[in-house]
Each structure stands twice: as C-alpha cells, then as structure tokens.
Design a protein around this motif. Structure first.
Motif, PDB file in Angstrom:
ATOM      1  N   MET A 288       0.856  -1.187   0.000  1.00 30.53           N
ATOM      2  CA  MET A 288       0.000   0.000   0.000  1.00 30.53           C
ATOM      3  C   MET A 288       0.890   1.235   0.000  1.00 30.53           C
ATOM      4  N   ILE A 289       1.028   1.849  -1.173  1.00 38.27           N
ATOM      5  CA  ILE A 289       1.930   2.987  -1.328  1.00 38.27           C
ATOM      6  C   ILE A 289       1.236   4.111  -2.090  1.00 38.27           C
ATOM      7  N   VAL A 290       1.863   5.285  -2.048  1.00 37.14           N
ATOM      8  CA  VAL A 290       1.505   6.397  -2.923  1.00 37.14           C
ATOM      9  C   VAL A 290       2.618   6.523  -3.956  1.00 37.14           C
ATOM     10  N   GLN A 291       2.247   6.380  -5.212  1.00 34.83           N
ATOM     11  CA  GLN A 291       3.186   6.538  -6.322  1.00 34.83           C
ATOM     12  C   GLN A 291       2.973   7.924  -6.930  1.00 34.83           C
ATOM     13  N   ALA A 292       4.055   8.589  -7.290  1.00 35.42           N
ATOM     14  CA  ALA A 292       3.955   9.904  -7.933  1.00 35.42           C
ATOM     15  C   ALA A 292       4.093   9.747  -9.441  1.00 35.42           C
ATOM     16  N   CYS A 293       3.111  10.263 -10.177  1.00 39.25           N
ATOM     17  CA  CYS A 293       3.161  10.273 -11.648  1.00 39.25           C
ATOM     18  C   CYS A 293       3.337  11.730 -12.063  1.00 39.25           C
ATOM     19  N   ILE A 294       4.539  12.112 -12.401  1.00 38.79           N
ATOM     20  CA  ILE A 294       4.887  13.530 -12.379  1.00 38.79           C
ATOM     21  C   ILE A 294       4.598  14.308 -13.657  1.00 38.79           C
ATOM     22  N   ASN A 295       4.395  13.603 -14.795  1.00 39.43           N
ATOM     23  CA  ASN A 295       4.162  14.390 -16.014  1.00 39.43           C
ATOM     24  C   ASN A 295       3.223  13.742 -17.024  1.00 39.43           C
ATOM     25  N   GLY A 296       3.367  12.460 -17.287  1.00 37.98           N
ATOM     26  CA  GLY A 296       2.501  11.807 -18.257  1.00 37.98           C
ATOM     27  C   GLY A 296       2.626  12.421 -19.634  1.00 37.98           C
ATOM     28  N   ALA A 297       1.508  12.444 -20.345  1.00 39.33           N
ATOM     29  CA  ALA A 297       1.480  13.013 -21.698  1.00 39.33           C
ATOM     30  C   ALA A 297       0.955  14.440 -21.705  1.00 39.33           C
ATOM     31  N   ARG A 298       0.889  15.058 -20.543  1.00 40.14           N
ATOM     32  CA  ARG A 298       0.320  16.404 -20.458  1.00 40.14           C
ATOM     33  C   ARG A 298       1.140  17.404 -21.278  1.00 40.14           C
ATOM     34  N   PRO A 299       0.459  18.365 -21.910  1.00 41.31           N
ATOM     35  CA  PRO A 299       1.178  19.391 -22.677  1.00 41.31           C
ATOM     36  C   PRO A 299       1.843  20.412 -21.758  1.00 41.31           C
ATOM     37  N   ARG A 300       2.766  21.136 -22.300  1.00 36.93           N
ATOM     38  CA  ARG A 300       3.567  22.092 -21.541  1.00 36.93           C
ATOM     39  C   ARG A 300       2.707  23.100 -20.772  1.00 36.93           C
ATOM     40  N   ASP A 301       1.580  23.512 -21.368  1.00 35.35           N
ATOM     41  CA  ASP A 301       0.763  24.545 -20.734  1.00 35.35           C
ATOM     42  C   ASP A 301      -0.245  23.994 -19.726  1.00 35.35           C
ATOM     43  N   PHE A 302      -0.172  22.699 -19.410  1.00 34.59           N
ATOM     44  CA  PHE A 302      -1.105  22.122 -18.445  1.00 34.59           C
ATOM     45  C   PHE A 302      -0.885  22.684 -17.052  1.00 34.59           C
ATOM     46  N   HIS A 303       0.381  22.897 -16.695  1.00 31.73           N
ATOM     47  CA  HIS A 303       0.712  23.422 -15.368  1.00 31.73           C
ATOM     48  C   HIS A 303       2.108  24.038 -15.441  1.00 31.73           C
ATOM     49  N   PRO A 304       2.325  25.173 -14.790  1.00 34.05           N
ATOM     50  CA  PRO A 304       3.643  25.819 -14.884  1.00 34.05           C
ATOM     51  C   PRO A 304       4.786  25.007 -14.299  1.00 34.05           C
ATOM     52  N   LYS A 305       4.493  24.034 -13.434  1.00 37.26           N
ATOM     53  CA  LYS A 305       5.551  23.228 -12.820  1.00 37.26           C
ATOM     54  C   LYS A 305       5.636  21.817 -13.426  1.00 37.26           C
ATOM     55  N   LEU A 306       5.029  21.617 -14.584  1.00 41.51           N
ATOM     56  CA  LEU A 306       5.113  20.305 -15.229  1.00 41.51           C
ATOM     57  C   LEU A 306       6.563  20.039 -15.637  1.00 41.51           C
ATOM     58  N   PRO A 307       7.199  18.973 -15.124  1.00 36.41           N
ATOM     59  CA  PRO A 307       8.610  18.724 -15.444  1.00 36.41           C
ATOM     60  C   PRO A 307       8.763  18.019 -16.795  1.00 36.41           C
ATOM     61  N   LEU A 308       9.568  18.606 -17.670  1.00 41.71           N
ATOM     62  CA  LEU A 308       9.690  18.087 -19.031  1.00 41.71           C
ATOM     63  C   LEU A 308      11.118  17.723 -19.423  1.00 41.71           C
ATOM     64  N   THR A 309      12.115  18.125 -18.647  1.00 37.92           N
ATOM     65  CA  THR A 309      13.493  17.736 -18.927  1.00 37.92           C
ATOM     66  C   THR A 309      13.947  16.718 -17.887  1.00 37.92           C
ATOM     67  N   ALA A 310      15.020  16.008 -18.196  1.00 32.98           N
ATOM     68  CA  ALA A 310      15.517  14.998 -17.263  1.00 32.98           C
ATOM     69  C   ALA A 310      15.864  15.619 -15.916  1.00 32.98           C
ATOM     70  N   GLN A 311      16.511  16.771 -15.930  1.00 28.71           N
ATOM     71  CA  GLN A 311      16.896  17.396 -14.668  1.00 28.71           C
ATOM     72  C   GLN A 311      15.683  17.926 -13.909  1.00 28.71           C
ATOM     73  N   ALA A 312      14.709  18.467 -14.639  1.00 25.93           N
ATOM     74  CA  ALA A 312      13.490  18.926 -13.972  1.00 25.93           C
ATOM     75  C   ALA A 312      12.739  17.750 -13.359  1.00 25.93           C
ATOM     76  N   MET A 313      12.706  16.630 -14.065  1.00 26.72           N
ATOM     77  CA  MET A 313      12.050  15.434 -13.527  1.00 26.72           C
ATOM     78  C   MET A 313      12.786  14.927 -12.296  1.00 26.72           C
ATOM     79  N   ALA A 314      14.113  14.969 -12.320  1.00 27.28           N
ATOM     80  CA  ALA A 314      14.892  14.505 -11.176  1.00 27.28           C
ATOM     81  C   ALA A 314      14.619  15.368  -9.948  1.00 27.28           C
ATOM     82  N   SER A 315      14.614  16.676 -10.128  1.00 27.36           N
ATOM     83  CA  SER A 315      14.355  17.583  -9.014  1.00 27.36           C
ATOM     84  C   SER A 315      12.941  17.414  -8.488  1.00 27.36           C
ATOM     85  N   ASP A 316      11.991  17.312  -9.404  1.00 27.78           N
ATOM     86  CA  ASP A 316      10.593  17.140  -9.020  1.00 27.78           C
ATOM     87  C   ASP A 316      10.393  15.805  -8.309  1.00 27.78           C
ATOM     88  N   ALA A 317      11.025  14.766  -8.823  1.00 23.98           N
ATOM     89  CA  ALA A 317      10.903  13.442  -8.215  1.00 23.98           C
ATOM     90  C   ALA A 317      11.424  13.451  -6.782  1.00 23.98           C
TER      91      ALA A 317
END
Length: 239
Positions: A1-30
């Motif tokens: 029983m865990i909470v998994q974080a799904c940080i970006n998916g197929a969402r477009p860039r304008d979905f949210h200002p903090k949507l992580p789209l680069t490897a480094q942004a994903m690493a920091s967000d993760a």
C-alpha cells in the motif's frame, strides 16, 4: 500500500507551470515528491523538444536515480509514444539504464510482445487495465501472474460509471483467481475519490500532474509535491 507519484505523463507544456519536461526537472521534481511521501515514481521521459520518447529513458532514469537513490522508478511504454510497433520494441531493446518497472497497457495490440520483451530485459511490469475487457485479456495470458502489480486506471469522468468499471475489472480478476498487488488511480475528476477507495481497499494509489492538477478541495496544486503530500495525508491519517 503505497503512494506513487506520476509527475508528467502526456500532459502538454501549458497544463501546469511546474510540469517537469526535462531529465533534470524530472529529477528535481521526483526528489521533492519522495520527500513529500511518494514511495515510487512513474515518469514519461521527454526528448529535447518536449515530446514523449522511449529513447530518452536512459538519460531520464539515470538523472532521477541519482536524485532519488533507492526509490523504484517506472516508465510508460504507451504505444502512442513512438507510434510504431517496431520503434517501440527497438527502443526498449536498446535501453541501457533500465527502469525498475514499466507500465504496459493491455488495451494495446502489442502488449503481450512488449511484456515479454520487458521480462527478457529484466524490467518488472505494471499491467495497465482500463476496462473489464482489458482485465479479461490479461487473465487469458498464461504469464499473468508474472507482473509486479496490476494498475487499474480508469479514464471515465463520471464517478458512478468509473466506479462500476473499476469493480468490473476487480471482479474479472477475482474470477480468474489473480492475486497480485493492486494500484488504483483516477484521472482529473476521479483522482481523489479513487485515492479514498484505494485507501479503503488497502490498495496502492497514484497521484501527480499526469492524472490531475487539483487538490482534494478543488484548488490547483502548486506542484507535484503538494499533490503527493495531500494523498499521503489521506492514506496515512486514516489507516
């Protein structure tokens, strides 16, 4: 029983200002999501132009693994990413920085071959079931017991219909005697009702900007970490 974080998916860039789209942004967000209570991560790597790419898995998984040592990292294998069966298979066969697991949608025609390729590569599998038909297809395969977990992921936005579909999937699995860990998640309007249902059933759940951008009170979250923190509060304050 865990909470998994799904940080970006197929969402477009304008979905949210903090949507992580680069490897480094994903690493920091993760890393922020793990600090907020996420036990695992589900990521859609992106190429330099921001599009989803299975060829970007190596760089992304490496960056996230460095930022979140010891945390399980999963990626999507969705057919739409490469939009070509052979390119999808070739990309997976070429991975050098292997994710801990990968999600495979049973609605996709090439799902059995993708699952077998992942097994050959030593990558564990989340079997994604969005409909009762997906569940019936899943249990028809002899190797259905060889998955990390079952991912029940309902896109239907009307809650009664979404709940009925989820219950239909579970019933199909029960009839076949499938006993694998479950992760239930909704999308947009059903995210938080499904977090509550997962808690009650003692299943795992998933939240993050891939699935929705709002908090339980309907406000838009500041970032993925705030969404994860809210889900963790639901899960662990009531168990």
């Amino acid at each position: 029983m865990i909470v998994q974080a799904c940080i970006n998916g197929a969402r477009p860039r304008d979905f949210h200002p903090k949507l992580p789209l680069t490897a480094q942004a994903m690493a920091s967000d993760a890393a922020a999501c793990v600090a907020a209570g996420a036990a695992e991560l589900h990521i859609h790597p992106r190429s330099a132009d921001g599009r989803e790419s299975l060829a970007a898995v190596d760089a992304t998984v490496l960056a996230v693994r460095r930022a979140c040592p010891g945390t399980l990292i999963g990626v999507s294998t969705g057919a739409w990413i490469e939009n070509d069966v052979e390119r999808t298979r070739a990309a997976i066969a070429g991975w050098r920085e292997l994710p801990d697991y990968a999600s495979v949608n049973l609605s996709e025609a090439d799902a059995p071959a993708v699952m077998e390729l992942l097994r050959q590569r030593g990558v564990r599998i989340e079997a994604g079931l969005a409909t009762t038909e997906d569940a019936e297809r899943f249990v028809s395969h002899a190797d259905h017991g060889r998955v990390l977990r079952i991912l029940i992921e309902i896109d239907i936005q009307e809650l009664p219909a979404a709940l009925a579909e989820a219950h239909g999937i579970v019933a199909a699995l029960d009839r076949a005697g499938v006993r694998r860990p479950m992760l239930l998640h909704g999308a947009d309007a059903t995210v938080w009702p499904f977090v509550e249902l997962a808690r009650r059933r003692r299943w795992s759940t998933r939240v993050g900007l891939e699935d929705g951008r709002t908090l339980p009170d309907g406000k838009v979250a500041q970032d993925n970490a705030e969404i994860v923190s809210a889900a963790a509060a639901v899960f662990w304050s009531k168990t």
